[in-house]
Design a protein around this motif. Sequence first.
Motif, PDB file in Angstrom:
ATOM      1  N   GLN A 143       1.065  -1.243   0.001  1.00 20.46           N
ATOM      2  CA  GLN A 143      -0.096   0.157   0.010  1.00 20.46           C
ATOM      3  C   GLN A 143       0.829   1.361  -0.052  1.00 20.46           C
ATOM      4  O   GLN A 143       0.607   2.270  -0.621  1.00 20.46           O
ATOM      5  CB  GLN A 143      -1.013  -0.165   1.276  1.00 20.46           C
ATOM      6  CG  GLN A 143      -1.790   1.116   1.142  1.00 20.46           C
ATOM      7  CD  GLN A 143      -3.174   1.023   1.925  1.00 20.46           C
ATOM      8  OE1 GLN A 143      -3.568  -0.294   2.226  1.00 20.46           O
ATOM      9  NE2 GLN A 143      -3.793   1.764   2.447  1.00 20.46           N
ATOM     10  N   LEU A 146       1.898   1.919  -3.581  1.00 26.49           N
ATOM     11  CA  LEU A 146       1.005   2.451  -4.413  1.00 26.49           C
ATOM     12  C   LEU A 146       0.450   3.792  -4.024  1.00 26.49           C
ATOM     13  O   LEU A 146       0.400   4.749  -4.683  1.00 26.49           O
ATOM     14  CB  LEU A 146      -0.299   1.562  -3.873  1.00 26.49           C
ATOM     15  CG  LEU A 146      -0.309   0.093  -4.661  1.00 26.49           C
ATOM     16  CD1 LEU A 146      -1.664  -0.683  -4.006  1.00 26.49           C
ATOM     17  CD2 LEU A 146      -0.312  -0.072  -6.020  1.00 26.49           C
ATOM     18  N   ARG A 150       0.822   7.066  -6.742  1.00 26.21           N
ATOM     19  CA  ARG A 150      -0.043   7.913  -6.956  1.00 26.21           C
ATOM     20  C   ARG A 150       0.368   9.407  -6.821  1.00 26.21           C
ATOM     21  O   ARG A 150      -0.092  10.223  -7.527  1.00 26.21           O
ATOM     22  CB  ARG A 150      -1.504   7.559  -5.923  1.00 26.21           C
ATOM     23  CG  ARG A 150      -2.004   6.461  -6.430  1.00 26.21           C
ATOM     24  CD  ARG A 150      -3.177   6.297  -5.563  1.00 26.21           C
ATOM     25  NE  ARG A 150      -3.941   4.984  -6.111  1.00 26.21           N
ATOM     26  CZ  ARG A 150      -5.322   4.635  -6.015  1.00 26.21           C
ATOM     27  NH1 ARG A 150      -5.938   5.748  -5.105  1.00 26.21           N
ATOM     28  NH2 ARG A 150      -5.954   3.727  -6.165  1.00 26.21           N
ATOM     29  N   THR A 159      -9.237   4.441  -8.522  1.00 17.53           N
ATOM     30  CA  THR A 159      -9.780   3.368  -7.894  1.00 17.53           C
ATOM     31  C   THR A 159      -9.653   3.425  -6.257  1.00 17.53           C
ATOM     32  O   THR A 159      -8.283   4.040  -6.264  1.00 17.53           O
ATOM     33  CB  THR A 159      -9.107   1.954  -8.484  1.00 17.53           C
ATOM     34  OG1 THR A 159      -9.265   2.032  -9.818  1.00 17.53           O
ATOM     35  CG2 THR A 159      -9.801   0.749  -7.823  1.00 17.53           C
ATOM     36  N   GLU A 163      -8.931  -0.942  -2.094  1.00 20.55           N
ATOM     37  CA  GLU A 163      -9.505  -1.703  -3.210  1.00 20.55           C
ATOM     38  C   GLU A 163      -8.299  -2.346  -3.880  1.00 20.55           C
ATOM     39  O   GLU A 163      -8.121  -3.569  -4.384  1.00 20.55           O
ATOM     40  CB  GLU A 163     -10.502  -1.167  -4.239  1.00 20.55           C
ATOM     41  CG  GLU A 163     -11.190  -2.071  -5.332  1.00 20.55           C
ATOM     42  CD  GLU A 163     -12.463  -1.693  -5.840  1.00 20.55           C
ATOM     43  OE1 GLU A 163     -12.468  -1.633  -7.221  1.00 20.55           O
ATOM     44  OE2 GLU A 163     -13.213  -0.831  -5.587  1.00 20.55           O
ATOM     45  N   THR A 164      -7.597  -1.399  -4.771  1.00 14.77           N
ATOM     46  CA  THR A 164      -6.430  -1.681  -5.480  1.00 14.77           C
ATOM     47  C   THR A 164      -5.383  -2.536  -4.810  1.00 14.77           C
ATOM     48  O   THR A 164      -5.104  -3.611  -5.546  1.00 14.77           O
ATOM     49  CB  THR A 164      -5.586  -0.312  -5.987  1.00 14.77           C
ATOM     50  OG1 THR A 164      -6.641   0.338  -6.781  1.00 14.77           O
ATOM     51  CG2 THR A 164      -4.687  -0.590  -6.949  1.00 14.77           C
ATOM     52  N   ILE A 168      -4.233  -6.259  -5.722  1.00 18.56           N
ATOM     53  CA  ILE A 168      -2.861  -6.800  -6.126  1.00 18.56           C
ATOM     54  C   ILE A 168      -2.357  -7.785  -5.038  1.00 18.56           C
ATOM     55  O   ILE A 168      -1.366  -8.682  -5.469  1.00 18.56           O
ATOM     56  CB  ILE A 168      -1.946  -5.386  -6.013  1.00 18.56           C
ATOM     57  CG1 ILE A 168      -2.503  -4.603  -7.023  1.00 18.56           C
ATOM     58  CG2 ILE A 168      -0.467  -5.962  -6.114  1.00 18.56           C
ATOM     59  CD1 ILE A 168      -1.640  -3.175  -7.218  1.00 18.56           C
ATOM     60  N   SER A 202      -2.209  -2.305 -15.550  1.00 14.90           N
ATOM     61  CA  SER A 202      -3.687  -1.770 -14.750  1.00 14.90           C
ATOM     62  C   SER A 202      -3.566  -0.405 -13.896  1.00 14.90           C
ATOM     63  O   SER A 202      -4.633   0.111 -13.730  1.00 14.90           O
ATOM     64  CB  SER A 202      -3.979  -3.187 -14.187  1.00 14.90           C
ATOM     65  OG  SER A 202      -3.269  -3.237 -12.760  1.00 14.90           O
ATOM     66  N   LEU A 203      -2.271  -0.321 -13.471  1.00 15.50           N
ATOM     67  CA  LEU A 203      -1.974   0.633 -12.626  1.00 15.50           C
ATOM     68  C   LEU A 203      -1.873   2.222 -13.547  1.00 15.50           C
ATOM     69  O   LEU A 203      -1.726   3.262 -12.794  1.00 15.50           O
ATOM     70  CB  LEU A 203      -1.060   0.639 -11.803  1.00 15.50           C
ATOM     71  CG  LEU A 203      -1.175  -0.188 -10.601  1.00 15.50           C
ATOM     72  CD1 LEU A 203       0.022  -0.629  -9.693  1.00 15.50           C
ATOM     73  CD2 LEU A 203      -2.336   0.129  -9.766  1.00 15.50           C
TER      74      LEU A 203
END
Length: 205
Positions: A143, A146, A150, A159, A163-164, A168, A202-203
């Motif tokens: 996390q 991620l 971002r 998203t 959830e993302t 993963i 996908s990201l």
Amino acid sequence: MKNAPTYPISGRGPADHDVRDQIVAAATEHFSRYGYEKTTVSDLAKAIGFSKAYIYKFFESKQAIGEMICANCLREMECAVKAAVDEADRPPEKLRRMFKAIVEASLRLFSEDQKLYEIAASAATEHWQVTLAYEKRIQEMLQAILQEGRQSGDFERKTPLDETAAAIYLVMRPYLNPLILQHSFDSAEEAPAQLSSLVLRSLSP
């Protein structure tokens, strides 16, 4: 190991007592030779040269000894994954390295010694606290990557983050859980690159 992560362990007696380490070292060797399930505390006591009652002064059960061994393995795995992630500068490469390090660490520690693998399997089956703690730490590491991605603009922001991260993690889980890992050996060599590439696509923002 300095600044190594700690894991919840049920034990008795002084935590830093040399006898605890001696028992764990002897138990690791005994489990490696005869297997975790087939070994009793009485077997360990006889092999180490201690009385069964003396071992119970430091560990409340065979599982508690297994938890300590499992914690040592998971600590080594977590440190290997973190070191790999820290070597990368940008979030996409950190994610790639995380995938690769998880697979390599899992295979190294769970496939080289089939007898000790039984401990990992028991830990996963019975949901020992050490395994739950390890999975939580990996999820937190994921996390954080991620979130960094971002902020840097490398990853999409539409998203929900949780959830993302959860999705993963499900992709990574076959190489984290020893019960599933035994069915993933055939794809372990190419899996890290293929799975991380798919996830990164996908990201994309």
